[in-house]
Design a protein around this motif. Sequence first.
Motif, mmCIF file in Angstrom:
data_model
loop_
_atom_site.group_PDB
_atom_site.id
_atom_site.type_symbol
_atom_site.label_atom_id
_atom_site.label_comp_id
_atom_site.label_asym_id
_atom_site.label_seq_id
_atom_site.Cartn_x
_atom_site.Cartn_y
_atom_site.Cartn_z
ATOM 1 N N ARG A 75 0.834 -1.200 0.000
ATOM 2 C CA ARG A 75 0.000 0.000 0.000
ATOM 3 C C ARG A 75 0.870 1.252 0.000
ATOM 4 N NH1 ARG A 75 -4.198 -1.476 2.593
ATOM 5 N NH2 ARG A 75 -3.141 -1.927 4.560
ATOM 6 N N LYS A 76 1.922 1.238 0.784
ATOM 7 C CA LYS A 76 2.844 2.377 0.836
ATOM 8 C C LYS A 76 3.502 2.601 -0.531
ATOM 9 C CE LYS A 76 6.992 2.033 1.637
ATOM 10 N NZ LYS A 76 8.404 2.218 1.332
ATOM 11 N N LYS A 130 2.297 1.794 -3.482
ATOM 12 C CA LYS A 130 1.294 2.259 -4.444
ATOM 13 C C LYS A 130 0.966 3.739 -4.249
ATOM 14 C CE LYS A 130 -0.947 -2.119 -5.372
ATOM 15 N NZ LYS A 130 -2.155 -2.934 -5.188
ATOM 16 N N ASP A 131 1.082 4.207 -3.009
ATOM 17 C CA ASP A 131 0.752 5.603 -2.703
ATOM 18 C C ASP A 131 1.843 6.586 -3.152
ATOM 19 O OD1 ASP A 131 -1.653 4.900 -1.614
ATOM 20 O OD2 ASP A 131 -0.976 5.013 0.466
#
Length: 69
Positions: free
Chosen positions: A64-65, A67-68
Amino acid sequence: MMAVRTVFNLFCDSWHLYRKYITKALNEDDLDEFIQESGDLFRKYRQDPFAKDLLLAVTNEIERKEKDK
């Protein structure tokens, strides 16, 4: 079912894995190393379902990190 001490060690190992990679700007080599280390931990804890769930949670957060970015 894992012993309480084993679960504690699993949490500590998972935390160290998370802490090592969450702040890095990961390149391909870092991702390969992360995959290797998480697999090693999974094997260390004898592929226990709880170890799988916890390591997947760490992996999902790292993903998630990334992708952000």
